[in-house]
Design a protein around this motif. Structure first.
Motif, PDB file in Angstrom:
ATOM      1  N   ASP A  20       0.813  -1.214   0.000  1.00 31.45           N
ATOM      2  CA  ASP A  20       0.000   0.000   0.000  1.00 31.45           C
ATOM      3  C   ASP A  20       0.852   1.272   0.000  1.00 31.45           C
ATOM      4  OD1 ASP A  20       1.007  -0.142   2.571  1.00 31.45           O
ATOM      5  OD2 ASP A  20      -0.917   0.166   3.559  1.00 31.45           O
ATOM      6  N   ASP A  24      -0.463   5.141  -0.651  1.00 32.02           N
ATOM      7  CA  ASP A  24      -0.543   5.896   0.599  1.00 32.02           C
ATOM      8  C   ASP A  24       0.421   7.087   0.668  1.00 32.02           C
ATOM      9  OD1 ASP A  24      -2.553   4.310   1.567  1.00 32.02           O
ATOM     10  OD2 ASP A  24      -1.317   3.205   2.985  1.00 32.02           O
ATOM     11  N   LYS A  33      -2.978  11.833  -0.294  1.00 30.71           N
ATOM     12  CA  LYS A  33      -2.486  10.510  -0.681  1.00 30.71           C
ATOM     13  C   LYS A  33      -2.710  10.286  -2.180  1.00 30.71           C
ATOM     14  CE  LYS A  33      -3.076   7.985   3.640  1.00 30.71           C
ATOM     15  NZ  LYS A  33      -3.660   6.780   4.244  1.00 30.71           N
ATOM     16  N   ARG A  36      -5.500   4.472  -3.996  1.00 38.10           N
ATOM     17  CA  ARG A  36      -5.519   3.182  -4.679  1.00 38.10           C
ATOM     18  C   ARG A  36      -6.150   3.267  -6.071  1.00 38.10           C
ATOM     19  NH1 ARG A  36      -5.081  -1.438  -1.518  1.00 38.10           N
ATOM     20  NH2 ARG A  36      -5.007  -3.278  -2.799  1.00 38.10           N
TER      21      ARG A  36
END
Length: 82
Positions: A20, A24, A33, A36
């Motif tokens: 991640d 992130d 951020k 995703r």
């Protein structure tokens, strides 16, 4: 508990394994951020390129996004072309 999955692959398909850390990472104009969804879109955009070119683009985009900010977490992206 773990589940087994089978995926039918054809020549030329790309598989990505990642932590991640990329999504992130804080950066950009507003210090947010990467997220995703944006990371998955980036992978989709570059999937047809050579693996070497993908690596270069992922590195460039990540460093541009950080915009001089400290790296937030470990970052691992593994791409495999069938």
């Amino acid at each position: 508990s773990y589940s087994d999955y089978e995926i039918d692959l054809i020549e030329g398909d790309c598989l990505y394994l990642f932590t991640d850390g990329y999504s992130d990472q804080f950066g950009g104009e507003k210090g947010q951020k990467f997220m995703r969804k944006q990371f998955k879109e980036l992978l989709s955009e570059i999937a047809g390129m050579t693996m070497q070119k993908q690596m270069v683009i992922l590195d460039e985009v990540f460093n541009e996004w950080k915009n001089g900010k400290e790296q937030t977490d470990d970052v691992l992206v593994v791409g495999i072309r069938v």
